[in-house]
Design a protein around this motif. Structure first.
Motif, PDB file in Angstrom:
ATOM      1  N   ASP A 186      30.962 -24.026 -20.447  1.00  0.00           N
ATOM      2  CA  ASP A 186      29.362 -23.966 -19.748  1.00  0.00           C
ATOM      3  C   ASP A 186      29.691 -22.758 -18.710  1.00  0.00           C
ATOM      4  OD1 ASP A 186      31.339 -23.457 -18.023  1.00  0.00           O
ATOM      5  OD2 ASP A 186      31.307 -25.138 -16.610  1.00  0.00           O
ATOM      6  N   GLY A 187      29.892 -21.675 -19.506  1.00  0.00           N
ATOM      7  CA  GLY A 187      29.961 -20.549 -18.904  1.00  0.00           C
ATOM      8  C   GLY A 187      30.610 -20.190 -18.101  1.00  0.00           C
ATOM      9  N   THR A 188      31.530 -21.313 -17.051  1.00  0.00           N
ATOM     10  CA  THR A 188      32.493 -20.501 -16.059  1.00  0.00           C
ATOM     11  C   THR A 188      33.684 -19.838 -16.924  1.00  0.00           C
ATOM     12  OG1 THR A 188      33.314 -22.822 -16.381  1.00  0.00           O
ATOM     13  CG2 THR A 188      31.722 -22.316 -14.656  1.00  0.00           C
ATOM     14  N   LEU A 189      34.299 -19.443 -17.790  1.00  0.00           N
ATOM     15  CA  LEU A 189      35.235 -19.438 -18.396  1.00  0.00           C
ATOM     16  C   LEU A 189      34.673 -17.996 -19.165  1.00  0.00           C
ATOM     17  CD1 LEU A 189      37.410 -22.268 -20.178  1.00  0.00           C
ATOM     18  CD2 LEU A 189      37.704 -20.976 -17.453  1.00  0.00           C
ATOM     19  N   THR A 190      34.810 -17.004 -19.399  1.00  0.00           N
ATOM     20  CA  THR A 190      34.906 -15.529 -19.687  1.00  0.00           C
ATOM     21  C   THR A 190      35.339 -16.356 -20.995  1.00  0.00           C
ATOM     22  OG1 THR A 190      37.019 -14.755 -19.908  1.00  0.00           O
ATOM     23  CG2 THR A 190      34.977 -14.037 -17.758  1.00  0.00           C
ATOM     24  N   GLU A 193      39.072 -16.531 -21.418  1.00  0.00           N
ATOM     25  CA  GLU A 193      39.882 -17.140 -20.211  1.00  0.00           C
ATOM     26  C   GLU A 193      39.568 -18.430 -21.993  1.00  0.00           C
ATOM     27  OE1 GLU A 193      38.786 -15.486 -15.958  1.00  0.00           O
ATOM     28  OE2 GLU A 193      37.493 -16.721 -17.305  1.00  0.00           O
TER      29      GLU A 193
END
Length: 218
Positions: A186-190, A193
Motif C-alpha cells: 500500500d506504499g507504506t513500505l519502501t 523494506e
C-alpha cells in the motif's frame, strides 16, 4: 521444484522488482512469467487453451472496452490458469543446482500450492487500488499504455482498474483459504523494506541464499 521460489500477486505490486533484487542478491536465476507469455501462446492449441485463443482473436476494443470488468476477469486466460503447465515445463528444464525465483500474476495460489514441497517458498503481493493506480500513472508518463490504442482509452483504463482490483481480491481470498502467505502493498513500505519483508516470508537472511538445492525425496 525444491529449488523454486514463487512470487505472485496483483498487477503493479512490485513482483518483478522484488524478484530481480532477490535474484541479484543471492545469485539466483530469474524466471519472469510475463516474458514467456508470447512463447506459451504459440505452444498451445485452441483446444488446450480456449480462452487464450478467443482473446487472441479479439481486437483491442473487444478486449478492453466493450466487455464489463467482471467478464474480463472471468474470461482472461491467464487468470484461469491456461498454459500454467508450460511454466512448470520450463522450470523442469532448468538446472536444479541453482535456485530460481519465479514471478508474475500467472502464479495462481491453487496452482502453485501442490508444487510447494516445504514452507517458505511462495508469497503473493497484493496491491491496494490506490497503490496500483499510482504505479500505472507513473508508468503512463514514461510511455503510452496499450489502452491508448483503443477507441475509448478512459473506459479501457477504468475497466482494467476494476478487473485488476477484483483479481487481487480473489488472490487475497484464495491465499487466506489455502493458508498461503501474502503481503499487502500500500506504499507504506519502501522498496527496501518490501524486499526485506518478502525475504522474511521466504525465510532468507540478507546476503545468504537457501543453500544447495536438494534432490528428490524418497
Amino acid at each position: 521444484m525444491r529449488n523454486v521460489y514463487w512470487i505472485g500477486g496483483g498487477s503493479g505490486a512490485g513482483k518483478s522488482t522484488i524478484a530481480r533484487r532477490l535474484a541479484d542478491r543471492h545469485g539466483w536465476r530469474l524466471y519472469a512469467t510475463d516474458d514467456a507469455m508470447a512463447d506459451h501462446a504459440h505452444r498451445t492449441t485452441a483446444e488446450e487453451a480456449p480462452f487464450l485463443h478467443a482473446f487472441l482473436a479479439m481486437n483491442l476494443d473487444e478486449r478492453w472496452v466493450d466487455r464489463s470488468p467482471e467478464t474480463m476477469l472471468e474470461t482472461f486466460h491467464w487468470f484461469r490458469g491456461e498454459a500454467f503447465g508450460l511454466i512448470v515445463e520450463d522450470l523442469a528444464r532448468l538446472p536444479r543446482d541453482v535456485p530460481v525465483v519465479v514471478e508474475g500474476f500467472r502464479l495462481l495460489p491453487h496452482l502453485v500450492q501442490p508444487l510447494l514441497t516445504e514452507p517458505g517458498h511462495a508469497v503473493w503481493l497484493l496491491p491496494t487500488p490506490d497503490f496500483r493506480q499510482a504505479v500505472f500513472a507513473r508508468r503512463a508518463t514514461r510511455g503510452g499504455r496499450f489502452t491508448q490504442r483503443t477507441g475509448d482509452p478512459g473506459r479501457a483504463e477504468d475497466n482494467l482498474a476494476v478487473r485488476d482490483s477484483l483479481f487481487t481480491e480473489r488472490l487475497r481470498e484464495e491465499t487466506g483459504r489455502l493458508g498461503l502467505p501474502s503481503v499487502t502493498v500500500d506504499g507504506t513500505l519502501t522498496e527496501d523494506e518490501l524486499a526485506e519483508r518478502v525475504s522474511e516470508v521466504l525465510r532468507l537472511r540478507h546476503g545468504e541464499g537457501p543453500g544447495p538445492a536438494r534432490g528428490p525425496g524418497p
